[in-house]
Motif scaffolding. Structure first.
Motif, mmCIF file in Angstrom:
data_model
loop_
_atom_site.group_PDB
_atom_site.id
_atom_site.type_symbol
_atom_site.label_atom_id
_atom_site.label_comp_id
_atom_site.label_asym_id
_atom_site.label_seq_id
_atom_site.Cartn_x
_atom_site.Cartn_y
_atom_site.Cartn_z
ATOM 1 N N SER A 53 0.850 -1.189 0.000
ATOM 2 C CA SER A 53 0.000 0.000 0.000
ATOM 3 C C SER A 53 0.888 1.243 0.000
ATOM 4 C CB SER A 53 -0.926 0.009 1.217
ATOM 5 O OG SER A 53 -0.174 -0.020 2.423
ATOM 6 N N PHE A 54 0.272 2.380 -0.345
ATOM 7 C CA PHE A 54 1.021 3.619 -0.503
ATOM 8 C C PHE A 54 0.370 4.734 0.303
ATOM 9 C CE2 PHE A 54 1.405 0.889 -4.182
ATOM 10 C CZ PHE A 54 2.779 0.825 -4.382
ATOM 11 N N ASN A 55 1.113 5.819 0.513
ATOM 12 C CA ASN A 55 0.612 6.931 1.315
ATOM 13 C C ASN A 55 -0.665 7.534 0.738
ATOM 14 O OD1 ASN A 55 2.755 6.695 3.113
ATOM 15 N ND2 ASN A 55 4.032 8.182 2.021
ATOM 16 N N SER A 56 -0.842 7.427 -0.559
ATOM 17 C CA SER A 56 -2.043 7.959 -1.207
ATOM 18 C C SER A 56 -3.287 7.145 -0.891
ATOM 19 C CB SER A 56 -1.837 7.976 -2.729
ATOM 20 O OG SER A 56 -1.642 6.653 -3.212
ATOM 21 N N GLY A 57 -3.116 5.986 -0.274
ATOM 22 C CA GLY A 57 -4.238 5.092 -0.002
ATOM 23 C C GLY A 57 -4.410 4.014 -1.041
ATOM 24 N N HIS A 74 -3.637 -12.595 -11.213
ATOM 25 C CA HIS A 74 -4.519 -11.440 -11.224
ATOM 26 C C HIS A 74 -3.781 -10.248 -10.646
ATOM 27 C CE1 HIS A 74 -5.051 -13.125 -7.124
ATOM 28 N NE2 HIS A 74 -5.053 -11.850 -6.779
ATOM 29 N N MET A 75 -4.253 -9.059 -10.982
ATOM 30 C CA MET A 75 -3.735 -7.840 -10.377
ATOM 31 C C MET A 75 -4.907 -6.986 -9.936
ATOM 32 S SD MET A 75 -0.938 -5.052 -11.747
ATOM 33 C CE MET A 75 -1.888 -4.475 -13.155
ATOM 34 N N VAL A 76 -4.795 -6.415 -8.733
ATOM 35 C CA VAL A 76 -5.832 -5.557 -8.178
ATOM 36 C C VAL A 76 -5.210 -4.214 -7.827
ATOM 37 C CG1 VAL A 76 -7.535 -5.272 -6.343
ATOM 38 C CG2 VAL A 76 -7.010 -7.571 -7.183
ATOM 39 N N VAL A 77 -5.866 -3.136 -8.243
ATOM 40 C CA VAL A 77 -5.469 -1.787 -7.843
ATOM 41 C C VAL A 77 -6.702 -1.144 -7.213
ATOM 42 C CG1 VAL A 77 -4.523 0.423 -8.551
ATOM 43 C CG2 VAL A 77 -3.837 -1.653 -9.764
ATOM 44 N N ALA A 78 -6.554 -0.659 -5.991
ATOM 45 C CA ALA A 78 -7.697 -0.101 -5.267
ATOM 46 C C ALA A 78 -7.348 1.267 -4.702
ATOM 47 C CB ALA A 78 -8.110 -1.037 -4.134
ATOM 48 N N SER A 79 -8.373 2.087 -4.524
ATOM 49 C CA SER A 79 -8.187 3.406 -3.925
ATOM 50 C C SER A 79 -9.478 3.835 -3.244
ATOM 51 C CB SER A 79 -7.803 4.436 -4.989
ATOM 52 O OG SER A 79 -7.810 5.749 -4.437
ATOM 53 N N LYS A 138 2.236 2.579 -13.680
ATOM 54 C CA LYS A 138 1.254 3.646 -13.796
ATOM 55 C C LYS A 138 -0.039 3.088 -14.377
ATOM 56 C CE LYS A 138 5.000 6.918 -14.792
ATOM 57 N NZ LYS A 138 5.572 7.844 -15.803
ATOM 58 N N VAL A 139 -1.154 3.612 -13.903
ATOM 59 C CA VAL A 139 -2.472 3.205 -14.401
ATOM 60 C C VAL A 139 -3.146 4.430 -15.006
ATOM 61 C CG1 VAL A 139 -4.697 2.173 -13.825
ATOM 62 C CG2 VAL A 139 -2.639 1.473 -12.571
ATOM 63 N N PHE A 140 -3.671 4.275 -16.229
ATOM 64 C CA PHE A 140 -4.330 5.369 -16.930
ATOM 65 C C PHE A 140 -5.785 5.008 -17.196
ATOM 66 C CE2 PHE A 140 0.119 5.866 -17.777
ATOM 67 C CZ PHE A 140 0.335 7.235 -17.869
ATOM 68 N N PHE A 141 -6.647 6.000 -17.055
ATOM 69 C CA PHE A 141 -8.065 5.838 -17.377
ATOM 70 C C PHE A 141 -8.547 7.131 -18.026
ATOM 71 C CE2 PHE A 141 -12.552 6.545 -16.144
ATOM 72 C CZ PHE A 141 -13.115 5.505 -16.859
ATOM 73 N N GLY A 142 -9.202 7.007 -19.171
ATOM 74 C CA GLY A 142 -9.691 8.190 -19.873
ATOM 75 C C GLY A 142 -8.587 9.136 -20.300
ATOM 76 N N GLY A 143 -7.388 8.584 -20.533
ATOM 77 C CA GLY A 143 -6.263 9.395 -20.959
ATOM 78 C C GLY A 143 -5.494 10.039 -19.821
ATOM 79 N N ASP A 144 -5.970 9.899 -18.579
ATOM 80 C CA ASP A 144 -5.306 10.498 -17.431
ATOM 81 C C ASP A 144 -4.642 9.435 -16.558
ATOM 82 O OD1 ASP A 144 -6.228 13.081 -18.111
ATOM 83 O OD2 ASP A 144 -8.148 12.674 -17.118
ATOM 84 N N MET A 145 -3.498 9.787 -15.983
ATOM 85 C CA MET A 145 -2.853 8.877 -15.039
ATOM 86 C C MET A 145 -3.584 8.962 -13.707
ATOM 87 S SD MET A 145 1.140 8.620 -13.784
ATOM 88 C CE MET A 145 1.022 10.076 -12.705
ATOM 89 N N ILE A 146 -4.088 7.833 -13.217
ATOM 90 C CA ILE A 146 -4.858 7.833 -11.974
ATOM 91 C C ILE A 146 -4.096 7.187 -10.817
ATOM 92 C CG2 ILE A 146 -7.055 7.860 -13.198
ATOM 93 C CD1 ILE A 146 -7.291 4.848 -12.606
ATOM 94 N N ALA A 147 -2.976 6.540 -11.099
ATOM 95 C CA ALA A 147 -2.166 5.945 -10.030
ATOM 96 C C ALA A 147 -0.753 5.724 -10.538
ATOM 97 C CB ALA A 147 -2.765 4.625 -9.563
ATOM 98 N N GLN A 148 0.208 5.989 -9.659
ATOM 99 C CA GLN A 148 1.604 5.668 -9.934
ATOM 100 C C GLN A 148 2.160 4.981 -8.698
ATOM 101 O OE1 GLN A 148 4.379 8.367 -12.029
ATOM 102 N NE2 GLN A 148 5.672 8.275 -10.208
ATOM 103 N N MET A 149 2.641 3.749 -8.875
ATOM 104 C CA MET A 149 3.041 2.923 -7.737
ATOM 105 C C MET A 149 4.479 2.454 -7.877
ATOM 106 S SD MET A 149 -0.505 0.779 -7.834
ATOM 107 C CE MET A 149 -0.498 0.937 -9.622
ATOM 108 N N SER A 150 5.215 2.548 -6.800
ATOM 109 C CA SER A 150 6.595 2.073 -6.787
ATOM 110 C C SER A 150 6.624 0.547 -6.791
ATOM 111 C CB SER A 150 7.312 2.597 -5.540
ATOM 112 O OG SER A 150 8.578 1.975 -5.404
#
Length: 210
Positions: A53-57, A74-79, A138-150
């Motif tokens: 998990s990351f500081n951004s939640g 599988h891969m899960v990304v949650a916020s 990095k995860v993109f949705f609708g052309g925007d980056m919505i998450a960047q994870m180390s």
């Protein structure tokens, strides 16, 4: 290049039983590697996963599926900010490792007690092999980056996940299908409900808000 990621109800149901995509209540931690936790998941027949998990939640989880599952991993990304994600809705997203070309794929929305999530079956092992060699996802949705994870320590964590899986995972008979046999391939429809109320303002912290 596109990942071959079929949306499977069986995978979604099994993952729904995992509280917050972190350590299951009845699972024992196999090992901790940096900020990663490696553990078996009893809801997936003891198949192992790695999560951080990351500081951004934001929470990232990568794990093995049942041998009878639709994809090897599988891969899960949650916020907690993604409140507008709709369970079972299919979203077109793109994944990028460092500055590599993007991988276009489709993710299924899921709701958990503390956050909403995107679940992606991983059918192309080349993507996993690339993950452990890179620094950021990095995860993109609708052309925007919505998450960047180390991805720091992901190589060592993935090695431990494989060792855990070799010891813990056990075969499991496929469950009887409970879904709609007449549903079209690919899961939920992309189109929105035309009768759903549309909010007047958009929450800029939630990329899935209409």
């Amino acid at each position: 290049m596109k990942l071959r990621l079929p949306v499977a109800a069986a995978l979604a149901l099994s993952l729904f039983a995992v509280p917050a995509m972190a350590q299951s209540r009845d699972s024992t931690v196999w090992k901790k590697v940096g900020n990663w936790i490696i553990a078996p998941d009893s809801s997936l027949g003891g198949s192992c996963y790695m999560t951080t998990s990351f500081n951004s939640g934001v929470i990232l989880r990568i794990g093995f599926n049942l041998p009878t599952g639709p994809a090897p991993l599988h891969m899960v990304v949650a916020s907690p900010s993604w409140k507008s994600i709709k369970p079972d809705k299919v979203y077109d997203v793109a994944l990028q490792l460092d500055k590599n070309p993007m991988w276009k794929t489709r993710a299924t929305g899921m709701a958990f007690p503390a956050s909403k999530a995107l679940i992606m079956p991983i059918g192309d092992m080349r993507f996993v092999m690339e993950i452990v060699k890179k620094n950021y996802l990095k995860v993109f949705f609708g052309g925007d980056m919505i998450a960047q994870m180390s991805l720091k320590n992901s190589s060592t964590a993935s090695t431990e996940m494989a060792r855990c899986n070799a010891v813990s995972a056990r075969p499991q008979a496929p469950a009887t299908a409970q879904g709609d046999p007449f549903a079209p391939p690919g899961g939920a429809s992309k189109s929105e409900d035309p009768f759903a109320a549309k909010p007047e303002t958009k929450d800029t912290s939630d990329p899935f808000a209409m």
